[in-house]
Design a protein around this motif. Structure first.
Motif, short mmCIF file in Angstrom:
data_model
loop_
_atom_site.label_atom_id
_atom_site.label_comp_id
_atom_site.label_asym_id
_atom_site.label_seq_id
_atom_site.Cartn_x
_atom_site.Cartn_y
_atom_site.Cartn_z
N HIS A 169 2.22 3.33 2.45
CA HIS A 169 3.23 2.28 2.31
C HIS A 169 4.57 2.83 1.86
O HIS A 169 5.63 2.35 2.29
CB HIS A 169 2.73 1.21 1.34
N ASP A 170 4.55 3.82 0.99
CA ASP A 170 5.81 4.41 0.52
C ASP A 170 6.58 5.04 1.68
O ASP A 170 7.81 4.97 1.73
CB ASP A 170 5.54 5.46 -0.55
N TRP B 294 6.45 4.11 4.88
CA TRP B 294 7.02 3.03 5.69
C TRP B 294 8.30 2.49 5.06
O TRP B 294 9.29 2.23 5.74
CB TRP B 294 6.01 1.89 5.85
N ARG B 295 8.26 2.32 3.74
CA ARG B 295 9.44 1.81 3.04
C ARG B 295 10.60 2.81 3.12
O ARG B 295 11.75 2.43 3.34
CB ARG B 295 9.08 1.53 1.58
N CYS C 224 9.44 -1.72 10.44
CA CYS C 224 8.79 -1.09 9.28
C CYS C 224 8.37 -2.14 8.25
O CYS C 224 7.27 -2.08 7.71
CB CYS C 224 9.74 -0.08 8.64
N TYR C 225 9.25 -3.09 7.98
CA TYR C 225 8.92 -4.12 7.00
C TYR C 225 7.82 -5.05 7.52
O TYR C 225 7.02 -5.57 6.74
CB TYR C 225 10.16 -4.90 6.61
N GLU D 153 5.32 -4.05 9.31
CA GLU D 153 4.10 -3.29 9.03
C GLU D 153 3.69 -3.41 7.56
O GLU D 153 2.51 -3.58 7.24
CB GLU D 153 4.32 -1.81 9.38
N LEU D 154 4.68 -3.35 6.67
CA LEU D 154 4.39 -3.46 5.25
C LEU D 154 3.88 -4.85 4.88
O LEU D 154 2.95 -4.98 4.08
CB LEU D 154 5.66 -3.14 4.44
N SER E 128 0.27 -5.30 5.96
CA SER E 128 -0.71 -4.57 5.16
C SER E 128 -0.75 -5.04 3.70
O SER E 128 -1.79 -4.96 3.06
CB SER E 128 -0.42 -3.06 5.19
N GLN E 129 0.39 -5.53 3.20
CA GLN E 129 0.45 -6.01 1.81
C GLN E 129 1.26 -7.32 1.75
O GLN E 129 2.40 -7.34 1.29
CB GLN E 129 1.10 -4.94 0.92
N TYR F 185 8.81 -6.83 -0.10
CA TYR F 185 8.82 -6.60 1.34
C TYR F 185 9.36 -7.82 2.09
O TYR F 185 10.10 -7.68 3.07
CB TYR F 185 7.42 -6.25 1.83
#
Length: 302
Positions: A166-167, A169-170, A188-189, A191-192, A195-196, A202
């Protein structure tokens, strides 16, 4: 994420150790466990232990962990001389170690010797092509040299293998934003969030990107994600409240009040404005008049 209890314990220990009480080693262990960035404190208290034969002898095998921790802290504090001494001690104890090799590369980075650092990392990757730390160091080198295109390429290659990082992707999202590639940052966001989905940061960052991109569809989506940020934070996110207000104004300007799809969420505008005024009244009353004037100017309060 660091728990409030552990964070409080860390701060308590830090105060005690700074004032000559408490256990410096316990403090350093907790800093390492929580991955906290307290480089100056780590350097000061770590050197104290390493310079004390009695204190160092009590550590047993953990002595070498402390050498590594102090080396990294020293580089953060621009004390490359101390970092070099620690790395030399580790090299004698663990010749040919990959972890020590990484530290050598990091020290070269700290000195600005980028080509030499890249050579060390390339050698280490021959035998360990999927070493995550080294692959991320390549990204760091590219960023330090201002080569953002290369940093983006390295991160994309990295994420093909480590998709759950995750880091990373951020970091990639922030890089895309810095070079104004907002569509890619939005991906990218997404995807984040997938997943979360319960992390408000996010949702907020995604909303900001959508708002920046503009256009009716993006603005409507931004408004929804600002709203979800408010929901996830119990209505306490000032930036998201502003986002609701500003995206609503932008949508109204584009639709001139004729978009029927907006009627269902029109109540968000006065609610967000009211929440903002309440927040400033409680938290920063000296700024209340300024915020009120701003909201009146964009016709969200009377």
């Amino acid at each position: 994420m660091v728990g409030a209890t552990e964070e409080a314990r860390l701060n308590q220990l830090e105060t005690q150790v700074d004032n000559g009480g408490g256990e410096a080693w316990e403090y350093l262990c907790l800093v390492r466990k929580l991955k906290a960035r307290r480089s100056e404190k780590v350097l000061r208290h770590g050197i104290f232990i390493l310079n004390s034969h009695i204190a160092r002898s009590k550590l047993g095998g953990e002595e070498w962990t402390l050498y590594e921790q102090v080396a990294v802290a020293a580089m953060d504090c621009h004390r490359n001389d101390i970092a070099n001494d620690c790395i030399e001690a580790l090299s004698k104890k663990f010749p040919g170690s990959i972890r020590v090799g990484r530290l050598k590369g990091m020290l070269l980075e700290a000195k600005g010797a980028w080509p030499d650092a890249e050579k060390i990392y390339a050698q280490l990757l021959v035998d360990n092509p999927l070493d995550q730390i080294i692959l991320k160091r390549k990204v760091a080198i590219a960023k330090a040299q201002g080569n953002l295109a290369a940093a983006v390429e390295y991160l994309n290659n990295y994420l093909e293998t480590f998709m759950a990082d995750h880091d990373a992707w951020r970091e990639l999202a922030e890089l895309y934003i810095s070079i104004q590639m907002y569509k890619q940052a939005a991906f990218c966001y997404e995807e984040l969030i997938l997943s979360q989905p319960t992390i408000p940061l996010y949702h907020l960052a995604y909303a900001d990107v959508l708002y920046t991109m503009g256009g009716l569809e993006n603005l409507q989506a931004a408004k929804k994600y600002y709203a979800s940020t408010i929901n996830l934070t119990g209505g306490k996110n000032t930036r998201a409240l502003y986002g609701i207000c500003l995206s609503s104004v932008a949508i109204n300007q584009l639709t001139k009040g004729r978009n029927k799809d907006e009627k269902d969420s029109a109540d968000l505008q006065p609610l967000a404005a009211e929440a903002l005024l309440k927040d400033y009244k409680e938290r920063a009353p000296e700024k209340l008049a300024l915020v009120t004037a701003m909201l009146r100017n964009i016709k969200l309060v009377s």
